[in-house]
Write a protein that holds these residues in place. Structure first.
Motif, PDB file in Angstrom:
ATOM      1  N   GLU A 320      71.072 -20.819  49.899  1.00  0.00           N
ATOM      2  CA  GLU A 320      71.390 -21.940  51.053  1.00  0.00           C
ATOM      3  C   GLU A 320      72.970 -21.940  51.258  1.00  0.00           C
ATOM      4  N   VAL A 321      73.945 -21.616  50.308  1.00  0.00           N
ATOM      5  CA  VAL A 321      75.336 -21.787  50.539  1.00  0.00           C
ATOM      6  C   VAL A 321      75.798 -20.723  51.744  1.00  0.00           C
ATOM      7  N   PRO A 322      75.379 -19.145  51.322  1.00  0.00           N
ATOM      8  CA  PRO A 322      75.729 -18.406  52.296  1.00  0.00           C
ATOM      9  C   PRO A 322      75.316 -18.604  53.605  1.00  0.00           C
ATOM     10  N   VAL A 323      73.753 -18.924  53.621  1.00  0.00           N
ATOM     11  CA  VAL A 323      73.036 -19.000  54.904  1.00  0.00           C
ATOM     12  C   VAL A 323      73.756 -20.202  55.601  1.00  0.00           C
ATOM     13  N   MET A 324      73.838 -21.381  55.122  1.00  0.00           N
ATOM     14  CA  MET A 324      74.257 -22.490  55.818  1.00  0.00           C
ATOM     15  C   MET A 324      75.932 -22.055  56.213  1.00  0.00           C
ATOM     16  N   LEU A 325      76.638 -21.638  55.613  1.00  0.00           N
ATOM     17  CA  LEU A 325      77.901 -21.351  56.239  1.00  0.00           C
ATOM     18  C   LEU A 325      77.771 -20.201  57.419  1.00  0.00           C
ATOM     19  N   SER A 326      76.856 -19.407  57.532  1.00  0.00           N
ATOM     20  CA  SER A 326      76.601 -18.739  58.729  1.00  0.00           C
ATOM     21  C   SER A 326      75.869 -19.611  59.800  1.00  0.00           C
ATOM     22  N   LEU A 327      75.176 -20.602  59.425  1.00  0.00           N
ATOM     23  CA  LEU A 327      74.808 -21.548  60.497  1.00  0.00           C
ATOM     24  C   LEU A 327      75.960 -22.409  61.065  1.00  0.00           C
ATOM     25  N   VAL A 328      76.878 -22.842  60.162  1.00  0.00           N
ATOM     26  CA  VAL A 328      78.192 -23.440  60.728  1.00  0.00           C
ATOM     27  C   VAL A 328      78.896 -22.780  61.591  1.00  0.00           C
ATOM     28  N   ALA A 329      78.836 -21.250  61.143  1.00  0.00           N
ATOM     29  CA  ALA A 329      79.779 -20.722  62.148  1.00  0.00           C
ATOM     30  C   ALA A 329      79.013 -20.675  63.682  1.00  0.00           C
ATOM     31  N   ILE A 330      77.610 -20.423  63.648  1.00  0.00           N
ATOM     32  CA  ILE A 330      77.105 -20.372  64.858  1.00  0.00           C
ATOM     33  C   ILE A 330      77.068 -21.745  65.710  1.00  0.00           C
ATOM     34  N   VAL A 331      77.145 -22.737  64.814  1.00  0.00           N
ATOM     35  CA  VAL A 331      77.392 -23.991  65.537  1.00  0.00           C
ATOM     36  C   VAL A 331      78.722 -24.209  66.138  1.00  0.00           C
ATOM     37  N   ASN A 332      79.785 -23.763  65.276  1.00  0.00           N
ATOM     38  CA  ASN A 332      81.017 -24.003  66.000  1.00  0.00           C
ATOM     39  C   ASN A 332      81.365 -22.972  67.195  1.00  0.00           C
ATOM     40  N   LYS A 333      80.789 -21.823  67.322  1.00  0.00           N
ATOM     41  CA  LYS A 333      81.061 -20.840  68.198  1.00  0.00           C
ATOM     42  C   LYS A 333      80.130 -21.158  69.311  1.00  0.00           C
ATOM     43  N   THR A 334      79.001 -22.138  69.211  1.00  0.00           N
ATOM     44  CA  THR A 334      78.412 -22.357  70.457  1.00  0.00           C
ATOM     45  C   THR A 334      78.657 -23.727  71.014  1.00  0.00           C
TER      46      THR A 334
END
Length: 343
Positions: A320-334
């Motif tokens: 969960e933590v690594p995957v969710m951090l990648s999604l946070v990065a996607i959210v911030n970049k878009t």
């Protein structure tokens, strides 16, 4: 943005390695911490999560919560994804992979056990970590609180029936003490502390200036709480990670696909609904993360501590933590995809 936030993924990766290493070198430490539980909730992890959530709660201004009613689309999106989409897609992926793709790698009984664990994760949407993901994406603190609160109320009535339907079990024992304890620890207590803090700072006459100054001081502790939680989670499961790497990989693949799939379904729905970014971000992330304490507790209660179902819920915690951090990065970049003036 400080050094912790700028290189958060690096710090998390280091925490994973450190946690696994420490768990292998000094297991008695984690055995001791593992005993510090009440109602299947580890109190040490609860403290670290509390440290993460508290700054988010300080930001909540109750005078503006009534504005949520003027923009219900984000709340509706959260409810639809969490209760009408996620549980059923998780079950479908479990059946697809463990009765199809991975059928030659696991025996039928083990496969059914893994599927059961995945289903329990899918029916347990996140309560605590959502506040962290919302903060990292600069989500609307007030709206996030309402989303989580509505989610928790629905979970009380919907968890057992949906889990029973998908598991084919008519008598699901829901550990209500775990559910209640988690909501109190992760939502109610930090919320009360945040309200009290905000009230005291407003009484000082400095209002937002004082609140922003406090939040700036608390931010590093919030990140440290996240990293400490990662160390503990991976330390607890260090032996499993080393001794059952193939099983963990097999379980992780459909879980990761489910997480990204649910996120993108919700994210593009948010775009179609023309939600504000600070509402769309937490709305999508709530549906993709899991209430792992509840899922693990129910898996152990129904199938046993050493069952495949319990292992599957634990793998959910690990990814969960690594995957969710990648999604946070996607959210911030878009973020630029969303028009901040729309509602």
């Amino acid at each position: 943005m400080g050094i912790f936030e700028r290189y958060l993924s690096v710090w998390v990766a280091a925490s994973i390695v450190f946690g696994v290493g420490l768990g292998l070198v000094y297991p008695p430490l984690f055995e001791l911490i593992a005993t510090m539980t009440y109602a299947n909730v580890n109190l040490v992890i609860a403290v670290f999560i509390w440290v993460m959530i508290y700054p988010m709660m300080v930001q909540i201004d109750f005078s503006t919560i009534r504005e949520v009613g003027k923009n219900p689309q984000g709340l509706i999106l959260t409810v639809v994804i969490n209760w009408l989409v996620k549980p059923f897609t998780m079950a479908a992926l479990g059946w697809l992979f463990f009765e199809g793709v991975f059928a030659n790698y696991v025996n039928p009984e083990t496969a059914q056990s893994y599927i059961a664990g995945m289903i329990l994760l899918g029916v347990a949407p996140c309560t605590a970590m959502v506040f962290v993901w919302s903060q990292l994406t600069k989500g609307d603190a007030n709206y996030t609180l309402v989303q989580v609160s509505v989610n928790d109320v629905i979970m009380i009535f919907a968890f057992a029936p949906i889990a029973g339907l998908l598991l084919g079990v008519s008598d699901i024992h829901v550990p209500w003490d775990t559910l209640l304890m988690s909501v109190v620890l992760y939502v109610l207590l930090p919320l009360i502390a945040g309200i009290f803090t905000r009230k005291r700072l407003n009484a000082s006459g400095q209002n937002e200036t004082a609140i922003n100054a406090l939040l700036a001081k608390l931010k590093p502790f919030s990140v440290i709480g996240l990293l400490a939680t990662v160390v503990l989670l991976f330390g607890f499961q260090a032996n499993t990670i080393i001794t059952q790497p193939m099983n963990i990989i097999l379980i992780a693949i459909p879980l990761i696909l489910q997480t990204y799939g649910i996120f993108f379904i919700a994210y593009f729905a948010a775009l179609k609904l023309k939600l504000k970014h600070n509402i769309a971000a937490p709305a999508c992330l709530i549906g993709t993360s899991n209430f792992f304490e509840l899922a693990v507790a129910v898996a152990i209660s129904l199938f046993g501590l050493h069952s495949g179902a319990a292992l599957a819920t634990v793998v959910g915690v690990l990814v969960e933590v690594p995957v969710m951090l990648s999604l946070v990065a996607i959210v911030n970049k878009t973020k630029h995809w969303f028009n901040p003036q729309t509602h």
